[in-house]
Design a protein around this motif. Sequence first.
Motif, PDB file in Angstrom:
ATOM      1  N   LEU A  16       6.399  11.073  15.010  1.00  0.00           N
ATOM      2  CA  LEU A  16       5.000  10.743  14.748  1.00  0.00           C
ATOM      3  C   LEU A  16       4.865   9.536  13.828  1.00  0.00           C
ATOM      4  O   LEU A  16       3.972   8.717  13.988  1.00  0.00           O
ATOM      5  CB  LEU A  16       4.275  11.935  14.115  1.00  0.00           C
ATOM      6  N   LEU A  17       5.766   9.420  12.865  1.00  0.00           N
ATOM      7  CA  LEU A  17       5.691   8.313  11.914  1.00  0.00           C
ATOM      8  C   LEU A  17       6.084   6.984  12.542  1.00  0.00           C
ATOM      9  O   LEU A  17       5.636   5.935  12.103  1.00  0.00           O
ATOM     10  CB  LEU A  17       6.566   8.594  10.699  1.00  0.00           C
ATOM     11  N   GLY A  18       6.926   6.995  13.543  1.00  0.00           N
ATOM     12  CA  GLY A  18       7.299   5.764  14.231  1.00  0.00           C
ATOM     13  C   GLY A  18       8.543   5.119  13.650  1.00  0.00           C
ATOM     14  O   GLY A  18       9.228   5.668  12.795  1.00  0.00           O
ATOM     15  N   SER A  19       8.798   3.898  14.114  1.00  0.00           N
ATOM     16  CA  SER A  19       9.979   3.157  13.683  1.00  0.00           C
ATOM     17  C   SER A  19       9.741   2.524  12.315  1.00  0.00           C
ATOM     18  O   SER A  19       8.628   2.527  11.802  1.00  0.00           O
ATOM     19  CB  SER A  19      10.311   2.072  14.705  1.00  0.00           C
ATOM     20  N   LYS A  20      10.780   1.918  11.754  1.00  0.00           N
ATOM     21  CA  LYS A  20      10.656   1.285  10.440  1.00  0.00           C
ATOM     22  C   LYS A  20       9.644   0.150  10.439  1.00  0.00           C
ATOM     23  O   LYS A  20       8.985  -0.097   9.443  1.00  0.00           O
ATOM     24  CB  LYS A  20      12.015   0.756   9.968  1.00  0.00           C
ATOM     25  N   GLN A  21       9.492  -0.543  11.561  1.00  0.00           N
ATOM     26  CA  GLN A  21       8.574  -1.678  11.620  1.00  0.00           C
ATOM     27  C   GLN A  21       7.119  -1.244  11.456  1.00  0.00           C
ATOM     28  O   GLN A  21       6.328  -1.944  10.869  1.00  0.00           O
ATOM     29  CB  GLN A  21       8.716  -2.449  12.950  1.00  0.00           C
ATOM     30  N   ASP A  22       6.740  -0.092  12.008  1.00  0.00           N
ATOM     31  CA  ASP A  22       5.358   0.352  11.896  1.00  0.00           C
ATOM     32  C   ASP A  22       5.256   1.717  11.219  1.00  0.00           C
ATOM     33  O   ASP A  22       4.328   2.475  11.469  1.00  0.00           O
ATOM     34  CB  ASP A  22       4.665   0.375  13.266  1.00  0.00           C
ATOM     35  N   ALA A  23       6.226   1.992  10.358  1.00  0.00           N
ATOM     36  CA  ALA A  23       6.276   3.304   9.715  1.00  0.00           C
ATOM     37  C   ALA A  23       5.119   3.503   8.746  1.00  0.00           C
ATOM     38  O   ALA A  23       4.611   2.567   8.150  1.00  0.00           O
ATOM     39  CB  ALA A  23       7.604   3.472   8.979  1.00  0.00           C
ATOM     40  N   GLY A  24       4.740   4.724   8.618  1.00  0.00           N
ATOM     41  CA  GLY A  24       3.749   5.125   7.635  1.00  0.00           C
ATOM     42  C   GLY A  24       4.358   6.217   6.793  1.00  0.00           C
ATOM     43  O   GLY A  24       5.574   6.381   6.745  1.00  0.00           O
ATOM     44  N   SER A  25       3.520   6.965   6.153  1.00  0.00           N
ATOM     45  CA  SER A  25       4.016   8.098   5.386  1.00  0.00           C
ATOM     46  C   SER A  25       3.055   9.260   5.553  1.00  0.00           C
ATOM     47  O   SER A  25       1.899   9.087   5.920  1.00  0.00           O
ATOM     48  CB  SER A  25       4.167   7.730   3.904  1.00  0.00           C
ATOM     49  N   LEU A  26       3.569  10.448   5.309  1.00  0.00           N
ATOM     50  CA  LEU A  26       2.758  11.652   5.332  1.00  0.00           C
ATOM     51  C   LEU A  26       2.741  12.245   3.937  1.00  0.00           C
ATOM     52  O   LEU A  26       3.787  12.403   3.307  1.00  0.00           O
ATOM     53  CB  LEU A  26       3.343  12.691   6.297  1.00  0.00           C
ATOM     54  N   ASN A  27       1.557  12.576   3.477  1.00  0.00           N
ATOM     55  CA  ASN A  27       1.406  13.280   2.206  1.00  0.00           C
ATOM     56  C   ASN A  27       0.982  14.699   2.531  1.00  0.00           C
ATOM     57  O   ASN A  27       0.018  14.904   3.279  1.00  0.00           O
ATOM     58  CB  ASN A  27       0.344  12.608   1.337  1.00  0.00           C
ATOM     59  N   ILE A  28       1.706  15.666   1.997  1.00  0.00           N
ATOM     60  CA  ILE A  28       1.415  17.064   2.260  1.00  0.00           C
ATOM     61  C   ILE A  28       1.030  17.722   0.940  1.00  0.00           C
ATOM     62  O   ILE A  28       1.793  17.696  -0.025  1.00  0.00           O
ATOM     63  CB  ILE A  28       2.625  17.777   2.892  1.00  0.00           C
ATOM     64  N   LEU A  29      -0.164  18.301   0.921  1.00  0.00           N
ATOM     65  CA  LEU A  29      -0.690  18.972  -0.264  1.00  0.00           C
ATOM     66  C   LEU A  29      -0.830  20.449   0.053  1.00  0.00           C
ATOM     67  O   LEU A  29      -1.493  20.824   1.028  1.00  0.00           O
ATOM     68  CB  LEU A  29      -2.049  18.386  -0.636  1.00  0.00           C
ATOM     69  N   ILE A  30      -0.201  21.298  -0.751  1.00  0.00           N
ATOM     70  CA  ILE A  30      -0.265  22.746  -0.546  1.00  0.00           C
ATOM     71  C   ILE A  30      -0.846  23.381  -1.801  1.00  0.00           C
ATOM     72  O   ILE A  30      -0.313  23.194  -2.900  1.00  0.00           O
ATOM     73  CB  ILE A  30       1.131  23.331  -0.249  1.00  0.00           C
ATOM     74  N   THR A  31      -1.947  24.117  -1.624  1.00  0.00           N
ATOM     75  CA  THR A  31      -2.593  24.804  -2.733  1.00  0.00           C
ATOM     76  C   THR A  31      -2.890  26.238  -2.328  1.00  0.00           C
ATOM     77  O   THR A  31      -2.897  26.576  -1.141  1.00  0.00           O
ATOM     78  CB  THR A  31      -3.908  24.114  -3.141  1.00  0.00           C
ATOM     79  N   THR A  32      -3.150  27.075  -3.314  1.00  0.00           N
ATOM     80  CA  THR A  32      -3.563  28.443  -3.031  1.00  0.00           C
ATOM     81  C   THR A  32      -5.080  28.539  -3.115  1.00  0.00           C
ATOM     82  O   THR A  32      -5.714  27.828  -3.899  1.00  0.00           O
ATOM     83  CB  THR A  32      -2.933  29.448  -4.010  1.00  0.00           C
ATOM     84  N   THR A  33      -5.632  29.413  -2.309  1.00  0.00           N
ATOM     85  CA  THR A  33      -7.077  29.636  -2.334  1.00  0.00           C
ATOM     86  C   THR A  33      -7.379  30.849  -3.212  1.00  0.00           C
ATOM     87  O   THR A  33      -6.463  31.567  -3.629  1.00  0.00           O
ATOM     88  CB  THR A  33      -7.624  29.874  -0.910  1.00  0.00           C
ATOM     89  N   ALA A  34      -8.645  31.076  -3.481  1.00  0.00           N
ATOM     90  CA  ALA A  34      -9.052  32.183  -4.345  1.00  0.00           C
ATOM     91  C   ALA A  34      -8.634  33.541  -3.785  1.00  0.00           C
ATOM     92  O   ALA A  34      -8.377  34.471  -4.542  1.00  0.00           O
ATOM     93  CB  ALA A  34     -10.565  32.145  -4.553  1.00  0.00           C
ATOM     94  N   GLN A  92      -4.641  32.907   0.072  1.00  0.00           N
ATOM     95  CA  GLN A  92      -4.108  32.177   1.210  1.00  0.00           C
ATOM     96  C   GLN A  92      -3.601  30.813   0.744  1.00  0.00           C
ATOM     97  O   GLN A  92      -3.810  30.416  -0.393  1.00  0.00           O
ATOM     98  CB  GLN A  92      -5.192  31.997   2.278  1.00  0.00           C
ATOM     99  N   LEU A  93      -2.933  30.121   1.646  1.00  0.00           N
ATOM    100  CA  LEU A  93      -2.478  28.762   1.366  1.00  0.00           C
ATOM    101  C   LEU A  93      -3.348  27.776   2.128  1.00  0.00           C
ATOM    102  O   LEU A  93      -3.689  28.004   3.285  1.00  0.00           O
ATOM    103  CB  LEU A  93      -1.024  28.571   1.785  1.00  0.00           C
ATOM    104  N   SER A  94      -3.668  26.675   1.482  1.00  0.00           N
ATOM    105  CA  SER A  94      -4.358  25.564   2.126  1.00  0.00           C
ATOM    106  C   SER A  94      -3.348  24.427   2.199  1.00  0.00           C
ATOM    107  O   SER A  94      -2.849  23.961   1.180  1.00  0.00           O
ATOM    108  CB  SER A  94      -5.582  25.151   1.314  1.00  0.00           C
ATOM    109  N   VAL A  95      -3.042  24.004   3.417  1.00  0.00           N
ATOM    110  CA  VAL A  95      -2.069  22.938   3.648  1.00  0.00           C
ATOM    111  C   VAL A  95      -2.812  21.753   4.247  1.00  0.00           C
ATOM    112  O   VAL A  95      -3.392  21.859   5.326  1.00  0.00           O
ATOM    113  CB  VAL A  95      -0.947  23.394   4.599  1.00  0.00           C
ATOM    114  N   THR A  96      -2.799  20.620   3.546  1.00  0.00           N
ATOM    115  CA  THR A  96      -3.459  19.412   4.025  1.00  0.00           C
ATOM    116  C   THR A  96      -2.411  18.327   4.247  1.00  0.00           C
ATOM    117  O   THR A  96      -1.591  18.071   3.366  1.00  0.00           O
ATOM    118  CB  THR A  96      -4.525  18.915   3.032  1.00  0.00           C
ATOM    119  N   VAL A  97      -2.447  17.716   5.429  1.00  0.00           N
ATOM    120  CA  VAL A  97      -1.527  16.634   5.777  1.00  0.00           C
ATOM    121  C   VAL A  97      -2.348  15.362   5.925  1.00  0.00           C
ATOM    122  O   VAL A  97      -3.277  15.305   6.724  1.00  0.00           O
ATOM    123  CB  VAL A  97      -0.769  16.941   7.085  1.00  0.00           C
TER     124      VAL A  97
END
Length: 64
Positions: free
Chosen positions: A8-26, A29-34
């Motif tokens: 999904l990120l692609g090759s080095k020439q057009d690479a991006g990055s993914l940030n994954i945030l994981i938190t707990t809810t009240a 449960q877990l909330s996972v944001t990509v």
Amino acid sequence: MFKELAQLLGSKQDAGSLNILITTTADGQLSVTVLSVQQSAKTNPVLSRPLTLVATPEELDSQF
């Protein structure tokens, strides 16, 4: 899972990055944001919007 993420990120020439945030809810449960940060004009449409999943840890383990 990491092979698919690398594709999904692609090759080095057009690479991006993914940030994954994981938190707990009240309710315990877990909330996972990509979030995608694309480095090139060739934005992958799959990664153009944040993805947020909210589920129990067990559900995330079995279905994600």
